[in-house]
Scaffold this motif. Structure first.
Motif, mmCIF file in Angstrom:
data_model
loop_
_atom_site.group_PDB
_atom_site.id
_atom_site.type_symbol
_atom_site.label_atom_id
_atom_site.label_comp_id
_atom_site.label_asym_id
_atom_site.label_seq_id
_atom_site.Cartn_x
_atom_site.Cartn_y
_atom_site.Cartn_z
ATOM 1 N N MET A 1 -45.033 41.382 47.452
ATOM 2 C CA MET A 1 -45.620 40.380 48.344
ATOM 3 C C MET A 1 -45.128 40.549 49.779
ATOM 4 N N GLY A 2 -44.155 41.438 49.957
ATOM 5 C CA GLY A 2 -43.679 41.733 51.305
ATOM 6 C C GLY A 2 -42.491 40.921 51.760
ATOM 7 N N TYR A 3 -41.782 40.304 50.813
ATOM 8 C CA TYR A 3 -40.617 39.503 51.186
ATOM 9 C C TYR A 3 -39.369 40.390 51.214
ATOM 10 N N PRO A 4 -38.809 40.660 52.382
ATOM 11 C CA PRO A 4 -37.624 41.536 52.445
ATOM 12 C C PRO A 4 -36.409 40.944 51.746
ATOM 13 N N TRP A 5 -36.385 39.605 51.629
ATOM 14 C CA TRP A 5 -35.238 38.957 50.985
ATOM 15 C C TRP A 5 -35.269 39.097 49.463
ATOM 16 N N SER A 6 -36.305 39.718 48.926
ATOM 17 C CA SER A 6 -36.353 39.901 47.470
ATOM 18 C C SER A 6 -35.165 40.725 46.982
ATOM 19 N N LYS A 7 -34.643 41.598 47.862
ATOM 20 C CA LYS A 7 -33.481 42.422 47.483
ATOM 21 C C LYS A 7 -32.221 41.579 47.328
ATOM 22 N N ASP A 8 -32.258 40.347 47.828
ATOM 23 C CA ASP A 8 -31.102 39.457 47.729
ATOM 24 C C ASP A 8 -31.193 38.521 46.526
ATOM 25 N N CYS A 9 -32.192 38.736 45.692
ATOM 26 C CA CYS A 9 -32.317 37.980 44.442
ATOM 27 C C CYS A 9 -31.673 38.797 43.325
ATOM 28 N N HIS A 10 -30.780 38.189 42.597
ATOM 29 C CA HIS A 10 -30.036 38.922 41.574
ATOM 30 C C HIS A 10 -29.992 38.126 40.269
ATOM 31 N N HIS A 11 -30.164 38.848 39.187
ATOM 32 C CA HIS A 11 -30.014 38.263 37.854
ATOM 33 C C HIS A 11 -28.586 38.503 37.394
ATOM 34 N N ILE A 12 -27.821 37.430 37.248
ATOM 35 C CA ILE A 12 -26.438 37.522 36.774
ATOM 36 C C ILE A 12 -26.479 37.340 35.260
ATOM 37 N N GLU A 13 -26.458 38.461 34.562
ATOM 38 C CA GLU A 13 -26.695 38.440 33.120
ATOM 39 C C GLU A 13 -25.498 37.895 32.343
ATOM 40 N N ASN B 1 -21.339 39.772 30.574
ATOM 41 C CA ASN B 1 -22.500 40.325 29.868
ATOM 42 C C ASN B 1 -22.159 40.778 28.452
ATOM 43 N N LYS B 2 -20.952 40.448 28.008
ATOM 44 C CA LYS B 2 -20.526 40.815 26.661
ATOM 45 C C LYS B 2 -20.828 39.677 25.694
ATOM 46 N N ASP B 3 -21.353 40.019 24.530
ATOM 47 C CA ASP B 3 -21.587 39.009 23.505
ATOM 48 C C ASP B 3 -20.253 38.497 22.965
ATOM 49 N N ILE B 4 -20.191 37.198 22.707
ATOM 50 C CA ILE B 4 -18.969 36.569 22.207
ATOM 51 C C ILE B 4 -19.243 36.004 20.821
ATOM 52 N N ASN B 5 -18.367 36.288 19.884
ATOM 53 C CA ASN B 5 -18.450 35.676 18.563
ATOM 54 C C ASN B 5 -17.679 34.361 18.591
ATOM 55 N N PHE B 6 -18.408 33.263 18.437
ATOM 56 C CA PHE B 6 -17.766 31.956 18.554
ATOM 57 C C PHE B 6 -16.820 31.713 17.389
ATOM 58 N N LEU C 1 -10.010 38.925 44.168
ATOM 59 C CA LEU C 1 -10.993 37.887 44.458
ATOM 60 C C LEU C 1 -12.287 38.516 44.972
ATOM 61 N N GLN C 2 -12.139 39.480 45.853
ATOM 62 C CA GLN C 2 -13.312 40.165 46.402
ATOM 63 C C GLN C 2 -14.060 40.917 45.304
ATOM 64 N N ARG C 3 -13.322 41.555 44.433
ATOM 65 C CA ARG C 3 -13.956 42.290 43.340
ATOM 66 C C ARG C 3 -14.728 41.352 42.419
ATOM 67 N N ALA C 4 -14.122 40.202 42.112
ATOM 68 C CA ALA C 4 -14.797 39.225 41.257
ATOM 69 C C ALA C 4 -16.089 38.732 41.905
ATOM 70 N N ALA C 5 -16.038 38.528 43.226
ATOM 71 C CA ALA C 5 -17.222 38.040 43.938
ATOM 72 C C ALA C 5 -18.305 39.111 44.012
ATOM 73 N N PHE C 6 -17.934 40.333 44.346
ATOM 74 C CA PHE C 6 -18.917 41.404 44.493
ATOM 75 C C PHE C 6 -19.575 41.767 43.162
ATOM 76 N N ASP C 7 -18.791 41.708 42.082
ATOM 77 C CA ASP C 7 -19.322 42.052 40.759
ATOM 78 C C ASP C 7 -19.893 40.839 40.028
ATOM 79 N N TYR C 8 -19.794 39.664 40.640
ATOM 80 C CA TYR C 8 -20.203 38.427 39.964
ATOM 81 C C TYR C 8 -19.511 38.340 38.602
ATOM 82 N N GLU C 9 -18.215 38.604 38.596
ATOM 83 C CA GLU C 9 -17.490 38.763 37.339
ATOM 84 C C GLU C 9 -16.163 38.003 37.367
ATOM 85 N N PRO C 10 -16.134 36.750 36.884
ATOM 86 C CA PRO C 10 -14.883 35.973 36.857
ATOM 87 C C PRO C 10 -13.776 36.645 36.054
#
Length: 358
Positions: free
Chosen positions: A142-154, A222-227, A289-298
């Protein structure tokens, strides 16, 4: 199923009775959701569910048509994504009902126009990977340049022995039950081991809720957890309560010190191997902290805090912080306070509280 589709069509078209029922159910649901959110210390600035975007859907579809991105296939309106290695993105079914993708495209456009976001993050299970790939690709077309800033945090699945959690199949454990059991367990431990502790109910809530939050974040997202009830409610070893107890221990040291922090401690006195290890770990807090933020990984932050707590506790067990040598005491107290500060901030970022006593 057909009845449900008909009700959805009525809701999308703004039919009065259906809309009123929806508002009633939504308000009741939010009341209950917020009760759990308060227990977790979570607040939201905005509640905008799928139906909020209904008024924007037709405008979005018209924009897609005007851009020449749509075509009709088997009486359904689609965006053909075959050349991008994906199945078609379905916008409208033959009965004129819209789908998740339609609403997510409209929602993304609204969010950018409203918030001018830096990042638009969708924290959703990994099963929706294709869905978001399609949505983001359509936004790009659709021509939205901000589409690259949309991320799926799996996120991975939480599973039982009999398979993944599923509300439809009744294979589920409610978060409220897990939190309540955890708080009850902490309460019983406090009554047994520290019956004179002040603010017992508050500490039990902080530690009980923190244990569950930490358990969830202690695996890669993104790892499956056995409850397992045993693992989710465990307070032994590398757990949230271990970090909280370390913070409480440090807070106790500072209370016993009972003076303002020394303004110019001689940190060169902290020359022991254990002290040096703690100092080096403290210096790496921004990096983790930076690594956790960049990778979206607590998980990165979780691992770091456990390593820091372990290093400090080893030092604490072998050395006196409030020693006779005043210069060395000032240096060690400063190290203890720095460690307490980093632990407290790290726990806060993980959504956990830091008890002053346990």
């Amino acid at each position: 199923e057909e009845k449900a589709r008909e009700e959805l069509r009525k809701l999308e078209k703004g039919e009065a009775e259906t809309s009123e029922l929806w508002r009633r159910f939504k308000d009741l649901s939010l009341q209950d959701f917020n009760r759990i959110y308060r227990l977790l210390g979570i607040e939201f600035d905005s509640y905008a569910g799928e139906s909020f975007y209904n008024p924007y859907i037709e405008k979005t579809i018209e924009a897609l048509k005007s851009a020449g991105l749509t075509r009709v296939s088997e009486d359904a309106l689609i965006v053909d994504l075959e050349k991008y290695g994906m199945p078609p993105c379905l916008l409208k079914k033959r009965d004129d009902a819209t789908l998740y993708a339609t609403r997510d495209i409209a929602a993304a456009i609204y969010r950018y126009e409203t918030y001018k976001f830096h990042k638009n993050l969708y924290v959703v299970g990994s099963a929706q990977r294709l869905h978001f790939q399609q949505v983001f690709k359509v936004l790009e077309l659709m021509g939205y340049p901000w589409s690259k800033d949309c991320h799926h945090i799996e996120l991975g699945w939480i599973k039982f022995e009999k398979g993944a959690m599923s509300t439809r199949k009744g294979n589920i454990v409610f978060l409220e039950d897990v939190l309540s059991k955890s708080v009850e367990l902490v309460t019983s431990i406090i009554e047994e081991k520290n019956p004179t502790l002040e603010n017992q109910d508050r500490v039990a809530r902080q530690v009980g809720v923190g244990a569950v939050v930490f358990w969830d974040l202690s695996a890669r997202r993104n790892k499956d957890i056995n409850f397992s009830w045993e693992e989710a409610l465990s307070f032994e070893g590398q757990t949230g309560p271990y970090l909280q107890y370390t913070h409480a221990r440090l807070a106790s040291v500072m209370r016993r010190y009972g003076e303002p922090l020394p303004p110019h401690p001689d940190l060169s006195l902290l020359s022991g191997a254990q002290e040096q290890k703690v100092i080096k770990l403290l210096s790496r807090f921004p990096e983790h902290l930076q690594r956790a933020a960049f990778d979206y990984e607590p998980y990165h932050l979780v691992s770091y805090l456990l390593e820091l707590a372990s290093a400090f506790n080893s030092f604490y067990q072998s050395q006196r912080i409030l020693c006779e040598d005043l210069n060395l005491r000032s240096a060690r107290v400063s190290l203890a306070e720095a460690t307490r500060t980093v632990l407290k901030e790290g726990l806060r970022l993980l959504g956990m509280e830091s008890p002053e006593s346990m």
